[in-house]
Design a protein around this motif. Structure first.
Motif, short mmCIF file in Angstrom:
data_model
loop_
_atom_site.label_atom_id
_atom_site.label_comp_id
_atom_site.label_asym_id
_atom_site.label_seq_id
_atom_site.Cartn_x
_atom_site.Cartn_y
_atom_site.Cartn_z
N ILE A 56 17.01 74.31 -5.96
CA ILE A 56 18.03 75.27 -6.35
C ILE A 56 17.79 75.65 -7.81
CG2 ILE A 56 19.69 73.49 -7.05
CD1 ILE A 56 21.92 75.30 -6.07
N GLY A 57 18.08 76.88 -8.16
CA GLY A 57 17.91 77.33 -9.53
C GLY A 57 18.60 78.65 -9.75
N SER A 58 18.59 79.12 -10.98
CA SER A 58 19.27 80.38 -11.29
C SER A 58 18.52 81.18 -12.34
CB SER A 58 20.70 80.11 -11.78
OG SER A 58 20.68 79.29 -12.94
N LYS A 59 18.68 82.48 -12.27
CA LYS A 59 18.12 83.35 -13.29
C LYS A 59 18.84 83.11 -14.61
CE LYS A 59 16.24 87.23 -10.65
NZ LYS A 59 16.20 88.70 -10.54
N GLN A 60 18.20 83.53 -15.69
CA GLN A 60 18.74 83.30 -17.04
C GLN A 60 18.94 84.63 -17.77
OE1 GLN A 60 19.40 79.89 -18.06
NE2 GLN A 60 19.12 79.85 -15.84
N ASN A 61 19.58 84.55 -18.94
CA ASN A 61 19.74 85.68 -19.86
C ASN A 61 20.52 86.85 -19.22
OD1 ASN A 61 17.96 84.40 -21.89
ND2 ASN A 61 16.39 84.79 -20.34
N ASN A 62 21.42 86.51 -18.31
CA ASN A 62 22.27 87.49 -17.63
C ASN A 62 21.49 88.49 -16.79
OD1 ASN A 62 24.93 88.21 -17.01
ND2 ASN A 62 24.95 89.87 -18.51
N TYR A 77 18.00 79.56 -3.63
CA TYR A 77 17.57 78.33 -2.97
C TYR A 77 16.09 78.48 -2.59
CZ TYR A 77 22.57 77.41 -2.00
OH TYR A 77 23.93 77.19 -2.10
N TYR A 78 15.36 77.36 -2.67
CA TYR A 78 14.03 77.35 -2.07
C TYR A 78 14.20 76.75 -0.68
CZ TYR A 78 9.03 76.98 -1.38
OH TYR A 78 7.76 77.14 -0.88
N VAL A 79 13.89 77.55 0.35
CA VAL A 79 14.10 77.10 1.72
C VAL A 79 12.78 76.89 2.44
CG1 VAL A 79 16.36 78.20 1.90
CG2 VAL A 79 14.32 79.48 2.58
N THR A 80 12.78 75.95 3.35
CA THR A 80 11.60 75.70 4.19
C THR A 80 11.98 75.93 5.65
OG1 THR A 80 12.11 73.34 4.35
CG2 THR A 80 10.62 74.04 2.58
N ASP A 81 11.02 76.46 6.41
CA ASP A 81 11.22 76.79 7.82
C ASP A 81 10.17 76.02 8.61
OD1 ASP A 81 11.23 77.93 10.35
OD2 ASP A 81 11.63 79.95 9.61
N ALA A 82 10.57 74.96 9.31
CA ALA A 82 9.62 74.11 10.04
C ALA A 82 8.91 74.89 11.14
CB ALA A 82 10.34 72.90 10.61
N GLY A 111 10.09 79.83 0.85
CA GLY A 111 10.15 80.49 -0.44
C GLY A 111 11.55 80.50 -0.99
N TRP A 112 11.70 81.15 -2.14
CA TRP A 112 13.01 81.28 -2.78
C TRP A 112 13.79 82.42 -2.14
CZ3 TRP A 112 14.84 77.81 -6.21
CH2 TRP A 112 13.91 76.98 -6.86
N VAL A 113 15.07 82.23 -1.94
CA VAL A 113 15.94 83.24 -1.36
C VAL A 113 17.27 83.24 -2.11
CG1 VAL A 113 16.88 81.66 0.39
CG2 VAL A 113 16.88 84.14 0.82
N LYS A 114 17.88 84.40 -2.23
CA LYS A 114 19.18 84.48 -2.88
C LYS A 114 20.21 83.64 -2.11
CE LYS A 114 18.34 89.13 -4.63
NZ LYS A 114 18.72 90.57 -4.54
#
Length: 238
Positions: free
Chosen positions: A199-205, A213-218, A225-228
């Motif tokens: 999990i992570g977030s953009k910076q500097n507004n 989220y970084y999601v994995t699909d078995a 990949g990363w998804v909103k």
């Protein structure tokens, strides 16, 4: 004898005049500022992302060059540094030049490639540590990962809706230069169960500091990949 003295006196006057003229020419030649080095900036890409401060303009060439022109004014760059776009106006440094008066300049390009040129970056050598810039640039983190919350560890997620605009990214859009979408559409995978591993977030507004989220699909690893955060849910779409 008198004529000889007159000639010698005149000759001495001419020599003195010539010497007087030469002194400032020699002094001015010593004060000419030149580029002493110009090379690719090869530090890690994550250390070469910048915001513009607005204290220096963007030039077409290192500004000691007589043909250098201002391509973007400092005031415009100041506005770019505080904008709220998705990250298009971040800058990536990719070349570095030093000048004989002890200054350093970086050649930079905006993430959307709209702006490109040379900008003053201070008096510290950035070739070993490209975060140590000043002048017209300041180093910035474009995206920061956080510890994965416990509630997400074993939660099954699904893409919210089967639409082409739901994407996964190698790096969240406009957080790295020329690194973006991993999958151009998730339409065919909207019923696949997903697991969030980061999990992570953009910076500097940028994009209002949106969470990803970084999601994995078995079933289909090409989806990984990363998804909103807003593009996934805990219930599968019908």
């Amino acid at each position: 004898m008198k004529n000889t003295r007159t000639v010698l006196f005149a000759l001495g006057f001419v020599i003195a005049a010539i010497s007087f003229v030469q002194v400032p020419i020699q002094a001015s030649a010593k004060n000419v500022v030149s580029v002493t080095d110009n090379q690719p900036l090869t530090t890690d890409a994550n250390t070469r992302n910048y915001l513009t401060t607005g204290s220096a303009p963007l030039y077409s060439k290192v500004p000691v060059n007589k043909t250098a022109k201002v391509v973007t004014k400092a005031d415009s760059l100041k506005a770019l540094g505080t904008t709220t776009d998705a990250g298009q106006t971040y800058f990536r440094g990719y070349r570095v030049a030093s000048t004989s008066d002890g200054k350093w300049y970086l050649k930079v390009v905006s993430f959307d490639k709209t702006y490109r040129g040379w900008i003053y970056a201070g008096t510290t050598d950035p070739t070993a540590d490209s975060t140590t810039v000043s002048g017209g640039l300041k180093f910035t983190e474009t995206f920061i990962e956080d510890p994965l919350p416990t509630y997400l560890t074993n939660t099954i997620l699904y893409f919210t809706t089967p639409k082409a605009s739901t994407l996964t990214y190698v790096a969240p859009d406009y957080t790295q230069y020329k690194v973006g979408r991993n999958l151009s559409s998730t339409t065919n995978f909207y019923k696949d169960p997903l697991i969030a591993t980061k999990i992570g977030s953009k910076q500097n507004n940028r994009s209002a500091n949106i969470t990803y989220y970084y999601v994995t699909d078995a079933a289909h690893p090409q989806v990984n990949g990363w998804v909103k955060q807003s593009d996934v849910t805990t219930s599968p779409a019908n």
